[in-house]
Write a protein that holds these residues in place. Sequence first.
Motif, mmCIF file in Angstrom:
data_model
loop_
_atom_site.group_PDB
_atom_site.id
_atom_site.type_symbol
_atom_site.label_atom_id
_atom_site.label_comp_id
_atom_site.label_asym_id
_atom_site.label_seq_id
_atom_site.Cartn_x
_atom_site.Cartn_y
_atom_site.Cartn_z
ATOM 1 N N MET A 205 4.341 -2.347 -27.567
ATOM 2 C CA MET A 205 3.785 -1.432 -26.575
ATOM 3 C C MET A 205 4.887 -0.919 -25.665
ATOM 4 N N GLU A 206 4.647 0.240 -25.079
ATOM 5 C CA GLU A 206 5.563 0.755 -24.068
ATOM 6 C C GLU A 206 5.093 0.216 -22.727
ATOM 7 N N VAL A 207 6.001 -0.423 -21.999
ATOM 8 C CA VAL A 207 5.649 -1.060 -20.735
ATOM 9 C C VAL A 207 6.484 -0.462 -19.616
ATOM 10 N N ILE A 208 5.810 -0.112 -18.541
ATOM 11 C CA ILE A 208 6.463 0.363 -17.335
ATOM 12 C C ILE A 208 6.192 -0.697 -16.275
ATOM 13 N N TYR A 209 7.220 -1.418 -15.862
ATOM 14 C CA TYR A 209 7.060 -2.440 -14.831
ATOM 15 C C TYR A 209 7.465 -1.819 -13.499
ATOM 16 N N THR A 210 6.565 -1.843 -12.527
ATOM 17 C CA THR A 210 6.796 -1.132 -11.274
ATOM 18 C C THR A 210 7.570 -1.940 -10.241
ATOM 19 N N GLY A 211 7.702 -3.241 -10.441
ATOM 20 C CA GLY A 211 8.391 -4.064 -9.465
ATOM 21 C C GLY A 211 7.446 -4.593 -8.401
ATOM 22 N N LEU A 212 8.028 -5.272 -7.435
ATOM 23 C CA LEU A 212 7.258 -5.934 -6.374
ATOM 24 C C LEU A 212 6.792 -4.965 -5.292
ATOM 25 N N HIS A 213 5.779 -5.407 -4.564
ATOM 26 C CA HIS A 213 5.314 -4.782 -3.324
ATOM 27 C C HIS A 213 4.864 -3.329 -3.496
ATOM 28 N N GLN A 214 4.134 -3.056 -4.533
ATOM 29 C CA GLN A 214 3.645 -1.712 -4.778
ATOM 30 C C GLN A 214 2.293 -1.501 -4.090
ATOM 31 N N THR A 215 2.090 -0.311 -3.581
ATOM 32 C CA THR A 215 0.779 0.033 -3.031
ATOM 33 C C THR A 215 -0.114 0.493 -4.179
ATOM 34 N N PRO A 216 -1.424 0.415 -3.995
ATOM 35 C CA PRO A 216 -2.310 0.956 -5.034
ATOM 36 C C PRO A 216 -2.004 2.422 -5.335
ATOM 37 N N GLU A 217 -1.653 3.190 -4.304
ATOM 38 C CA GLU A 217 -1.325 4.601 -4.511
ATOM 39 C C GLU A 217 -0.104 4.761 -5.414
ATOM 40 N N GLN A 218 0.926 3.954 -5.187
ATOM 41 C CA GLN A 218 2.122 4.024 -6.025
ATOM 42 C C GLN A 218 1.804 3.645 -7.470
ATOM 43 N N ILE A 219 0.976 2.649 -7.632
ATOM 44 C CA ILE A 219 0.625 2.190 -8.981
ATOM 45 C C ILE A 219 -0.138 3.269 -9.735
ATOM 46 N N VAL A 220 -1.124 3.862 -9.089
ATOM 47 C CA VAL A 220 -1.919 4.911 -9.750
ATOM 48 C C VAL A 220 -1.047 6.132 -10.025
ATOM 49 N N ASP A 221 -0.200 6.517 -9.078
ATOM 50 C CA ASP A 221 0.717 7.642 -9.311
ATOM 51 C C ASP A 221 1.587 7.387 -10.533
ATOM 52 N N THR A 222 2.133 6.185 -10.633
ATOM 53 C CA THR A 222 2.982 5.837 -11.780
ATOM 54 C C THR A 222 2.189 5.911 -13.077
ATOM 55 N N ALA A 223 0.990 5.352 -13.081
ATOM 56 C CA ALA A 223 0.171 5.353 -14.300
ATOM 57 C C ALA A 223 -0.128 6.769 -14.765
ATOM 58 N N ILE A 224 -0.435 7.647 -13.839
ATOM 59 C CA ILE A 224 -0.742 9.034 -14.205
ATOM 60 C C ILE A 224 0.523 9.746 -14.671
ATOM 61 N N GLN A 225 1.609 9.597 -13.948
ATOM 62 C CA GLN A 225 2.867 10.249 -14.321
ATOM 63 C C GLN A 225 3.383 9.774 -15.673
ATOM 64 N N GLU A 226 3.169 8.508 -15.973
ATOM 65 C CA GLU A 226 3.664 7.925 -17.223
ATOM 66 C C GLU A 226 2.665 8.043 -18.369
ATOM 67 N N ASP A 227 1.537 8.700 -18.117
ATOM 68 C CA ASP A 227 0.499 8.865 -19.135
ATOM 69 C C ASP A 227 0.086 7.517 -19.719
ATOM 70 N N ALA A 228 -0.138 6.562 -18.818
ATOM 71 C CA ALA A 228 -0.477 5.201 -19.235
ATOM 72 C C ALA A 228 -1.904 5.117 -19.757
ATOM 73 N N ASP A 229 -2.104 4.191 -20.653
ATOM 74 C CA ASP A 229 -3.432 3.900 -21.182
ATOM 75 C C ASP A 229 -4.107 2.789 -20.388
ATOM 76 N N ALA A 230 -3.294 1.964 -19.725
ATOM 77 C CA ALA A 230 -3.840 0.829 -18.988
ATOM 78 C C ALA A 230 -2.902 0.451 -17.857
ATOM 79 N N ILE A 231 -3.498 -0.249 -16.875
ATOM 80 C CA ILE A 231 -2.741 -0.839 -15.776
ATOM 81 C C ILE A 231 -3.046 -2.324 -15.782
ATOM 82 N N GLY A 232 -1.999 -3.141 -15.822
ATOM 83 C CA GLY A 232 -2.148 -4.580 -15.709
ATOM 84 C C GLY A 232 -1.660 -5.016 -14.338
ATOM 85 N N LEU A 233 -2.562 -5.567 -13.530
ATOM 86 C CA LEU A 233 -2.226 -5.991 -12.177
ATOM 87 C C LEU A 233 -2.064 -7.504 -12.121
#
Length: 133
Positions: free
Chosen positions: A35-63
């Motif tokens: 799988m292609e994995v984008i790891y966002t690192g520590l201390h992310q806000t929900p807004e940053q996580i959702v922005d990343t998922a949309i920008q990266e055309d993600a199929d899923a978010i693992g929290l």
Amino acid sequence: MGVTGPIRVVVAKPGLDGHDRGAKVIARALRDAGMEVIYTGLHQTPEQIVDTAIQEDADAIGLSILSGAHNTLFVRVLELLREREAEDIKVFGGGIIPDDDIAPLKEKGVAAIFTPGATTTSIVDWVRENISR
């Protein structure tokens, strides 16, 4: 015609929790499974996580949450996905989550919860069976 290719998963550590070893283990297991994995690192806000998922055309978010803020942070990620019309991105999570909180989180839209002791194989298998590209 749908999009093809490997499943894309954003692995994120929302909130103030500074322990990311488990998230990194899951990220590597998903990557090693093709799988292609984008790891966002520590201390992310929900807004940053959702922005990343949309920008990266993600199929899923693992929290991954160990801080006890899962009821707030998981739900906020789901709300933001709805607001951004990106509800096709499935959310799953893990960490220190009491059994009593699992059913309410699933009712709110979290697709799966993995608690301590879950194997990387079981998580990879769940993603393969429940997330499509």
